[in-house]
Design a protein around this motif. Structure first.
Motif, PDB file in Angstrom:
ATOM      1  N   TRP A 244       0.831  -1.208   0.000  1.00  0.00           N
ATOM      2  CA  TRP A 244       0.000   0.000   0.000  1.00  0.00           C
ATOM      3  C   TRP A 244       0.868   1.263   0.000  1.00  0.00           C
ATOM      4  CZ3 TRP A 244      -4.003  -2.601   3.570  1.00  0.00           C
ATOM      5  CH2 TRP A 244      -5.193  -2.830   2.875  1.00  0.00           C
ATOM      6  N   LEU A 245       1.962   1.225   0.759  1.00  0.00           N
ATOM      7  CA  LEU A 245       2.869   2.384   0.764  1.00  0.00           C
ATOM      8  C   LEU A 245       3.444   2.630  -0.618  1.00  0.00           C
ATOM      9  CD1 LEU A 245       4.777   1.829   4.139  1.00  0.00           C
ATOM     10  CD2 LEU A 245       3.259   3.738   3.588  1.00  0.00           C
ATOM     11  N   ASN A 246       3.679   1.573  -1.372  1.00  0.00           N
ATOM     12  CA  ASN A 246       4.180   1.733  -2.734  1.00  0.00           C
ATOM     13  C   ASN A 246       3.158   2.401  -3.639  1.00  0.00           C
ATOM     14  OD1 ASN A 246       6.916   0.654  -3.117  1.00  0.00           O
ATOM     15  ND2 ASN A 246       6.060  -1.228  -2.282  1.00  0.00           N
ATOM     16  N   VAL A 247       1.875   2.188  -3.338  1.00  0.00           N
ATOM     17  CA  VAL A 247       0.828   2.858  -4.115  1.00  0.00           C
ATOM     18  C   VAL A 247       0.821   4.349  -3.803  1.00  0.00           C
ATOM     19  CG1 VAL A 247      -1.667   3.035  -4.477  1.00  0.00           C
ATOM     20  CG2 VAL A 247      -0.590   0.787  -4.275  1.00  0.00           C
ATOM     21  N   VAL A 248       1.031   4.699  -2.516  1.00  0.00           N
ATOM     22  CA  VAL A 248       1.017   6.105  -2.106  1.00  0.00           C
ATOM     23  C   VAL A 248       2.175   6.869  -2.720  1.00  0.00           C
ATOM     24  CG1 VAL A 248       1.251   7.653  -0.119  1.00  0.00           C
ATOM     25  CG2 VAL A 248      -0.155   5.601   0.068  1.00  0.00           C
ATOM     26  N   ALA A 249       3.352   6.271  -2.755  1.00  0.00           N
ATOM     27  CA  ALA A 249       4.561   6.985  -3.174  1.00  0.00           C
ATOM     28  C   ALA A 249       4.812   6.795  -4.665  1.00  0.00           C
ATOM     29  CB  ALA A 249       5.755   6.475  -2.375  1.00  0.00           C
ATOM     30  N   ASN A 250       4.922   7.910  -5.384  1.00  0.00           N
ATOM     31  CA  ASN A 250       5.353   7.807  -6.765  1.00  0.00           C
ATOM     32  C   ASN A 250       6.874   7.736  -6.810  1.00  0.00           C
ATOM     33  OD1 ASN A 250       6.413  10.474  -6.595  1.00  0.00           O
ATOM     34  ND2 ASN A 250       4.407  11.326  -7.118  1.00  0.00           N
ATOM     35  N   SER A 251       7.439   7.638  -7.998  1.00  0.00           N
ATOM     36  CA  SER A 251       8.869   7.400  -8.122  1.00  0.00           C
ATOM     37  C   SER A 251       9.704   8.513  -7.511  1.00  0.00           C
ATOM     38  CB  SER A 251       9.245   7.217  -9.595  1.00  0.00           C
ATOM     39  OG  SER A 251       8.887   8.362 -10.344  1.00  0.00           O
ATOM     40  N   GLN A 252       9.199   9.754  -7.498  1.00  0.00           N
ATOM     41  CA  GLN A 252       9.954  10.874  -6.921  1.00  0.00           C
ATOM     42  C   GLN A 252       9.872  10.908  -5.390  1.00  0.00           C
ATOM     43  OE1 GLN A 252       7.787  11.455  -9.648  1.00  0.00           O
ATOM     44  NE2 GLN A 252       9.568  11.214 -10.989  1.00  0.00           N
ATOM     45  N   GLN A 253       8.872  10.238  -4.817  1.00  0.00           N
ATOM     46  CA  GLN A 253       8.652  10.321  -3.370  1.00  0.00           C
ATOM     47  C   GLN A 253       9.031   9.054  -2.628  1.00  0.00           C
ATOM     48  OE1 GLN A 253       4.556  11.041  -3.946  1.00  0.00           O
ATOM     49  NE2 GLN A 253       4.685  13.264  -3.725  1.00  0.00           N
ATOM     50  N   ARG A 254       9.466   8.035  -3.360  1.00  0.00           N
ATOM     51  CA  ARG A 254       9.753   6.759  -2.705  1.00  0.00           C
ATOM     52  C   ARG A 254      10.810   6.904  -1.618  1.00  0.00           C
ATOM     53  NH1 ARG A 254      10.259   3.686  -7.977  1.00  0.00           N
ATOM     54  NH2 ARG A 254       8.120   3.130  -8.520  1.00  0.00           N
ATOM     55  N   GLY A 255      11.851   7.675  -1.890  1.00  0.00           N
ATOM     56  CA  GLY A 255      12.925   7.835  -0.914  1.00  0.00           C
ATOM     57  C   GLY A 255      12.434   8.401   0.404  1.00  0.00           C
ATOM     58  N   LYS A 256      11.578   9.439   0.352  1.00  0.00           N
ATOM     59  CA  LYS A 256      11.069  10.053   1.575  1.00  0.00           C
ATOM     60  C   LYS A 256      10.133   9.101   2.315  1.00  0.00           C
ATOM     61  CE  LYS A 256      11.416  14.770  -0.219  1.00  0.00           C
ATOM     62  NZ  LYS A 256      10.681  15.995  -0.615  1.00  0.00           N
ATOM     63  N   VAL A 257       9.285   8.403   1.575  1.00  0.00           N
ATOM     64  CA  VAL A 257       8.371   7.454   2.206  1.00  0.00           C
ATOM     65  C   VAL A 257       9.163   6.314   2.841  1.00  0.00           C
ATOM     66  CG1 VAL A 257       6.508   5.800   1.778  1.00  0.00           C
ATOM     67  CG2 VAL A 257       6.464   8.040   0.665  1.00  0.00           C
ATOM     68  N   PHE A 258      10.185   5.824   2.144  1.00  0.00           N
ATOM     69  CA  PHE A 258      11.037   4.760   2.659  1.00  0.00           C
ATOM     70  C   PHE A 258      11.726   5.197   3.951  1.00  0.00           C
ATOM     71  CE2 PHE A 258      15.015   2.371   2.866  1.00  0.00           C
ATOM     72  CZ  PHE A 258      14.603   1.081   2.587  1.00  0.00           C
ATOM     73  N   ALA A 259      12.264   6.431   3.960  1.00  0.00           N
ATOM     74  CA  ALA A 259      12.939   6.945   5.154  1.00  0.00           C
ATOM     75  C   ALA A 259      11.965   7.073   6.320  1.00  0.00           C
ATOM     76  CB  ALA A 259      13.584   8.291   4.855  1.00  0.00           C
ATOM     77  N   ALA A 260      10.750   7.557   6.045  1.00  0.00           N
ATOM     78  CA  ALA A 260       9.747   7.680   7.099  1.00  0.00           C
ATOM     79  C   ALA A 260       9.369   6.309   7.650  1.00  0.00           C
ATOM     80  CB  ALA A 260       8.508   8.397   6.558  1.00  0.00           C
ATOM     81  N   TYR A 261       9.248   5.336   6.780  1.00  0.00           N
ATOM     82  CA  TYR A 261       8.897   3.980   7.192  1.00  0.00           C
ATOM     83  C   TYR A 261       9.988   3.391   8.085  1.00  0.00           C
ATOM     84  CZ  TYR A 261       7.657  -0.971   6.754  1.00  0.00           C
ATOM     85  OH  TYR A 261       7.325  -2.274   7.020  1.00  0.00           O
ATOM     86  N   MET A 262      11.255   3.575   7.703  1.00  0.00           N
ATOM     87  CA  MET A 262      12.361   3.062   8.504  1.00  0.00           C
ATOM     88  C   MET A 262      12.418   3.758   9.874  1.00  0.00           C
ATOM     89  SD  MET A 262      14.019   0.609   6.992  1.00  0.00           S
ATOM     90  CE  MET A 262      12.480  -0.022   6.313  1.00  0.00           C
ATOM     91  N   ALA A 263      12.163   5.076   9.886  1.00  0.00           N
ATOM     92  CA  ALA A 263      12.192   5.821  11.152  1.00  0.00           C
ATOM     93  C   ALA A 263      11.087   5.344  12.092  1.00  0.00           C
ATOM     94  CB  ALA A 263      12.049   7.311  10.881  1.00  0.00           C
ATOM     95  N   VAL A 264       9.891   5.154  11.568  1.00  0.00           N
ATOM     96  CA  VAL A 264       8.778   4.662  12.383  1.00  0.00           C
ATOM     97  C   VAL A 264       9.108   3.288  12.951  1.00  0.00           C
ATOM     98  CG1 VAL A 264       6.395   3.819  12.263  1.00  0.00           C
ATOM     99  CG2 VAL A 264       6.982   6.033  11.264  1.00  0.00           C
ATOM    100  N   ASN A 265       9.708   2.420  12.140  1.00  0.00           N
ATOM    101  CA  ASN A 265      10.069   1.078  12.609  1.00  0.00           C
ATOM    102  C   ASN A 265      11.050   1.141  13.768  1.00  0.00           C
ATOM    103  OD1 ASN A 265       9.331  -1.647  10.995  1.00  0.00           O
ATOM    104  ND2 ASN A 265       9.105   0.110   9.643  1.00  0.00           N
ATOM    105  N   GLY A 266      12.090   1.983  13.642  1.00  0.00           N
ATOM    106  CA  GLY A 266      13.102   2.063  14.694  1.00  0.00           C
ATOM    107  C   GLY A 266      12.544   2.583  16.006  1.00  0.00           C
ATOM    108  N   VAL A 267      11.782   3.674  15.939  1.00  0.00           N
ATOM    109  CA  VAL A 267      11.223   4.267  17.153  1.00  0.00           C
ATOM    110  C   VAL A 267      10.198   3.336  17.789  1.00  0.00           C
ATOM    111  CG1 VAL A 267       9.864   6.192  18.049  1.00  0.00           C
ATOM    112  CG2 VAL A 267      11.668   6.629  16.365  1.00  0.00           C
TER     113      VAL A 267
END
Length: 422
Positions: free
Chosen positions: A118-141
């Motif tokens: 679902w996150l891949n649907v939200v993020a287009n090719s230009q936004q994948r990096g930011k969405v990926f970083a947000a996902y990793m940050a949420v996982n760590g915290v």
């Protein structure tokens, strides 16, 4: 932007609750296994079953999702996942717990596949990096927060398992109510492990080694802290601080590797991690706060090993092969995570709870030797169009999260119509 933020917030809040519950469940099993006088080996085997289920689920769950759809698959697996923690409280038996941990691993990787799709649907090719970083940050915290939740209520009773069940249940709400359209199921490209070893022996060995380290830490870190005399708050703080250290220090380590030979940085990180682990062994029965500080440094170094090995291998391949190569390394990481808790638990039974640090030091020493051997005596087999990629903070997850890897976006930006074929 509003159309992106609202569904992104709902998906990330849902996955955040899943990860908090996962972290709390690891802590609860470690605490209650010690109270039930399970040996460290048995505790390691129980948690190895979770990682085995996680690996098995990466193959089984996509089949289920393709057959019934993302929403039905998510609802089914979330229902089972929310019931399993309560069943842990009903049967304090290692065979029952091992079975429950295996099924939990299968269900959770299925849930991650759905959310990440679902996150891949939200993020287009230009936004994948930011969405990926947000996902990793949420996982760590969220993983660190789960360690502290063990302090709520009676940690040796029903309460921790009930909290995990509640978190898993509430995680369904923001995800099932998301306005994001159901993703189209896709198959992740696969790469043979022998071919991956041919491309980069260092990357393969480091991926397995990272799994051996991290799987043992998450499974036995609580048992170690209790065994060396930590207070309840100290145990939770040690686990959380080590996880947060790993989340934060990946950035400077990664930027350093972008400017220097990644093999040398990986060698240095493993050597320093081994030294910190040896220091932790000798200080295990000493000052609690000092060992927590060492945990921050250890986590900051050792948790970056997997990201470094992924970046190193991606330096050697054509950018169009990012998905298949990273997927192969993720499988190797999962295999290491499955074996690590059992090996670490056996060593703790043999030499005492502080021997977990010796297990870390020994594994890291083997990594140092392997990196030195293959750096000196072999030449990397780089693809013709390989270019040095940027370091990206990596963590465990499903194959679906790799679709958001910003290195894949860079590969697409360099792809021409001729590259796509007829």
């Amino acid at each position: 932007m509003r159309n992106i933020l609202i569904p992104l917030a709902s998906l990330l809040s849902g996955v955040g609750m899943l990860v908090v519950g996962t972290g709390l469940l690891f802590a609860a099993i470690g605490a209650q296994a010690s109270a039930a006088h399970f040996s460290s080996l048995v505790t390691g085997l129980v948690n190895s079953a979770y990682f085995a289920g996680f690996v098995f689920g990466t193959y089984a769950c996509p089949v289920i999702i393709r057959r019934v759809g993302h929403i039905r698959a998510f609802a089914s697996m979330a229902t089972v996942a929310s019931a399993l923690p309560i069943m842990h409280a009903l049967w304090a038996n290692p065979w029952a717990w091992g079975t429950l941990r295996f099924v939990t691993g299968v269900c959770l990787v299925g849930l991650y596949i759905v959310v990440e799709s679902w996150l891949n649907v939200v993020a287009n090719s230009q936004q994948r990096g930011k969405v990926f970083a947000a996902y990793m940050a949420v996982n760590g915290v969220a993983l660190a927060l789960g360690q502290w939740l063990i302090l709520v209520g009676d940690r040796y009773g029903f309460v921790p398992f009930a909290l995990v069940s509640i978190l898993f249940s509430f995680a369904m709400l923001p995800i099932t109510l998301t306005p994001v359209s159901e993703p189209v199921p896709t198959d992740a490209p696969k790469l043979g492990l022998f071919e991956l070893f041919f491309i980069s022996p260092i990357g393969v060995i480091a991926a397995v080694g990272s799994g051996l380290l991290n799987g043992a830490f998450f499974s036995l870190g609580t048992v170690f802290a209790q065994g060396v005399g930590f207070s309840e708050a100290g145990t939770a703080t040690f686990m959380a601080a080590t996880i947060l250290g790993g989340a934060v220090f990946q950035w400077p380590v990664g930027h350093l590797s972008d400017r220097h030979d990644r093999r040398r940085v990986l060698f240095l990180v493993c050597a320093l991690s081994a030294a910190v682990a040896v220091a932790g062994y000798f200080m295990a029965q000493g000052n609690e706060m000092l060992l927590i500080g060492l945990g921050v440094v250890y986590g900051g170094l050792s948790f970056s090993i997997y990201g470094l090995c992924v970046a190193h291998v991606n330096d050697l391949i054509d950018p169009s092969r990012v998905l298949e190569v990273t997927g192969g390394l993720l499988l190797l990481y999962g295999i290491g995570s499955t074996v690590g808790p059992t090996l670490g638990g056996a060593m703790m039974d043999w030499m005492g709870p502080e021997a977990l640090m010796l297990y870390f030091a020994g594994t890291l020493a083997l990594l140092v030797l392997a990196i030195w051997r293959y750096s000196i005596h072999s030449t990397p087999h780089a693809d013709e169009h390989a270019v040095k990629s940027d370091y990206v903070v990596m963590g465990s997850g499903s194959q679906a999260v790799l679709q958001m890897d910003p290195r894949r976006t860079a590969a697409e930006s360099h792809t021409t119509p001729a590259d796509l074929g007829p």
